[in-house]
Design a protein around this motif. Structure first.
Motif, PDB file in Angstrom:
ATOM      1  N   ALA A  14      35.993  43.139  37.328  1.00 19.61           N
ATOM      2  CA  ALA A  14      36.296  41.813  36.783  1.00 19.61           C
ATOM      3  C   ALA A  14      36.752  40.881  37.902  1.00 19.61           C
ATOM      4  CB  ALA A  14      37.380  41.927  35.719  1.00 19.61           C
ATOM      5  N   TYR A  18      40.860  40.822  32.325  1.00 17.94           N
ATOM      6  CA  TYR A  18      41.339  41.005  30.946  1.00 17.94           C
ATOM      7  C   TYR A  18      42.662  41.778  31.035  1.00 17.94           C
ATOM      8  CZ  TYR A  18      41.450  44.434  27.011  1.00 17.94           C
ATOM      9  OH  TYR A  18      41.819  45.278  25.995  1.00 17.94           O
ATOM     10  N   SER A 107      36.369  53.832  31.940  1.00 19.63           N
ATOM     11  CA  SER A 107      36.308  53.685  30.482  1.00 19.63           C
ATOM     12  C   SER A 107      35.274  52.631  30.094  1.00 19.63           C
ATOM     13  CB  SER A 107      37.679  53.336  29.909  1.00 19.63           C
ATOM     14  OG  SER A 107      38.111  52.095  30.400  1.00 19.63           O
ATOM     15  N   SER A 139      36.925  50.375  24.490  1.00 14.70           N
ATOM     16  CA  SER A 139      37.644  49.941  25.688  1.00 14.70           C
ATOM     17  C   SER A 139      37.213  48.506  25.913  1.00 14.70           C
ATOM     18  CB  SER A 139      37.225  50.814  26.873  1.00 14.70           C
ATOM     19  OG  SER A 139      37.687  50.248  28.074  1.00 14.70           O
ATOM     20  N   GLY A 140      38.177  47.600  26.025  1.00 18.35           N
ATOM     21  CA  GLY A 140      37.824  46.175  26.093  1.00 18.35           C
ATOM     22  C   GLY A 140      36.766  45.881  27.134  1.00 18.35           C
ATOM     23  N   SER A 141      36.990  46.386  28.350  1.00 18.90           N
ATOM     24  CA  SER A 141      36.063  46.061  29.444  1.00 18.90           C
ATOM     25  C   SER A 141      34.674  46.670  29.226  1.00 18.90           C
ATOM     26  CB  SER A 141      36.647  46.519  30.777  1.00 18.90           C
ATOM     27  OG  SER A 141      36.956  47.894  30.723  1.00 18.90           O
ATOM     28  N   ARG A 144      31.762  44.407  28.528  1.00 17.12           N
ATOM     29  CA  ARG A 144      31.088  43.743  29.650  1.00 17.12           C
ATOM     30  C   ARG A 144      30.094  44.664  30.352  1.00 17.12           C
ATOM     31  NH1 ARG A 144      36.726  42.110  31.739  1.00 17.12           N
ATOM     32  NH2 ARG A 144      36.209  43.898  33.042  1.00 17.12           N
ATOM     33  N   SER A 191      45.284  51.531  31.296  1.00 17.32           N
ATOM     34  CA  SER A 191      45.228  50.132  30.888  1.00 17.32           C
ATOM     35  C   SER A 191      45.533  49.942  29.400  1.00 17.32           C
ATOM     36  CB  SER A 191      43.886  49.518  31.265  1.00 17.32           C
ATOM     37  OG  SER A 191      42.845  50.374  30.928  1.00 17.32           O
ATOM     38  N   HIS A 195      47.980  47.015  28.330  1.00 19.45           N
ATOM     39  CA  HIS A 195      47.679  45.871  27.454  1.00 19.45           C
ATOM     40  C   HIS A 195      48.768  45.690  26.393  1.00 19.45           C
ATOM     41  CE1 HIS A 195      43.754  45.280  29.216  1.00 19.45           C
ATOM     42  NE2 HIS A 195      43.354  46.488  28.903  1.00 19.45           N
ATOM     43  N   ASP A 281      42.199  46.343  40.194  1.00 18.22           N
ATOM     44  CA  ASP A 281      42.396  46.635  38.770  1.00 18.22           C
ATOM     45  C   ASP A 281      43.682  47.435  38.554  1.00 18.22           C
ATOM     46  OD1 ASP A 281      40.305  45.141  37.872  1.00 18.22           O
ATOM     47  OD2 ASP A 281      38.876  46.780  37.765  1.00 18.22           O
TER      48      ASP A 281
END
Ligand code: PMV
Length: 330
Positions: A14, A18, A107, A139-141, A144, A191, A195, A281
């Motif tokens: 990223a 995020y 992840s 997993s949020g990322s 992407r 992470s 978060h 990260d």
């Protein structure tokens, strides 16, 4: 009866990060983010739905995964089973060709590959947007790592509005990412936990409020291939995320002495005219980003630093893809 599919996905780095959620269960992020998929690094995942299985099974890099990882995978599988209106359990076999738990987002590639393989094995026909939404819940990322190249994840406000899309294909800009390992230790706080505590930092509100401005600058610099502007905003965004991490309760310190040595070196190299920047990260390792024409010089400079344990090299990568699209059995 068995139905199997295999998929691969790249991790991503990223440029605008995020960190923190509006909704933890659905992983609706507090701010939008922007990333590049990492060619050459990937997770390959085979999913077999099997009526003979009594529970889901998860094997990562040839070893049975722990309960926590299995629960997280089963939660995503449940979501996909609900869509397919079945209850069949699955065996998931996943392999990374890069070290896990060191701040390279395994992840992201893992949940993107898992989503694509599971959905395909069950014969569901989903759009890229729907795949990205589903991967996000794992997993949020990972949202992407479904689209290819340079990708922006719109934060949105709910499940439907929160997904990632390509803003430029991988060929758009010849960037090189040197992933510089200063430690191979497994990070202590992942992470997902990070978060959850992001909002305990008094700096998170400011970081989130300013996120649209950083995204706009970064997107424009990326589309125009304006490296000096890109470098400044990428480092600022990484430092803002780490400021939140270090000021949350409990505080998260991911940097190690080696991390700081390289951050300082990159600052000097750029002031001397070498186009390179860092981003970090949730771990001690750094990603050094530079245009391809500067990569030999950056590599030479890195070779002289004592804290560098090893270096992985990557360039912009494509979307998540099927490796064996044909479905075996039914
Ligand atoms: O998707 P997660 O829960 O692994 O979170 C990723 C968090 C960072 O890697 C630190 C930032 C990002 O946007 O990738």
């Amino acid at each position: 009866m068995k139905s199997t599919a295999k998929a691969a996905a790249h991790p991503n780095i990223a440029f605008i990060k995020y960190w923190g959620n509006q909704n933890h269960d659905l992983r609706i992020p507090s701010n939008g983010s922007l990333s590049m998929n990492l060619k050459g690094l990937e997770t390959q995942t085979t999913v077999s739905f099997d009526t003979d299985l009594e529970q889901d099974q998860l094997i990562i890099n040839t070893e049975s995964a722990d309960e926590g990882a299995l629960t997280r995978v089963s939660t995503l599988l449940d979501r996909i089973r609900e869509l397919a209106e079945i209850k069949t359990r699955a065996q998931v076999v996943s392999e990374n060709n890069f070290p896990t738990g060191t701040g390279i987002a395994s992840s992201a590639s893992a949940f993107a590959a898992l989503t694509l393989a599971s959905v395909t094995a069950l014969g569901l026909c989903l759009s890229e947007k729907e795949l990205s939404q589903l991967a996000r819940t794992g997993s949020g990322s990972a949202s992407r790592s479904i689209p290819g190249g340079f990708v922006e994840w719109q934060a949105g406000i709910d499940h439907d509005s929160s997904f990632a899309e390509t803003i430029a294909p991988a060929e758009h800009w010849d960037l090189v990412d040197f992933i510089v390992l200063v430690s191979r230790e497994h990070k202590k706080t992942g992470s997902s936990q990070g978060h959850q505590i992001a909002d305990t930092s008094p700096l998170q509100k400011v970081r989130v409020e300013d996120a649209k401005r950083r995204l706009d600058i970064c997107r424009k610099a990326l589309l125009e291939k304006d490296f000096p502007t890109f470098a400044e905003i990428v480092e600022l965004d990484s430092n803002m995320m780490h400021s939140v991490m270090m000021t949350s309760d409990p505080p998260l310190y991911y940097w190690q002495p080696g991390t700081l040595e390289i951050m300082a070196a990159v600052q000097i190299w750029r002031s001397e005219g070498l186009p390179v920047c860092f981003t970090i990260d949730a771990g001690p390792n750094l990603h050094l980003i530079c245009p391809a024409e500067a990569s030999e010089a950056v590599k030479r400079k890195l070779g002289a630093l004592v804290n560098v344990k090893s270096i992985l090299t990557s360039t912009p990568g494509g979307p998540a893809r099927l490796l064996e699209p044909e479905i075996t059995g039914v």
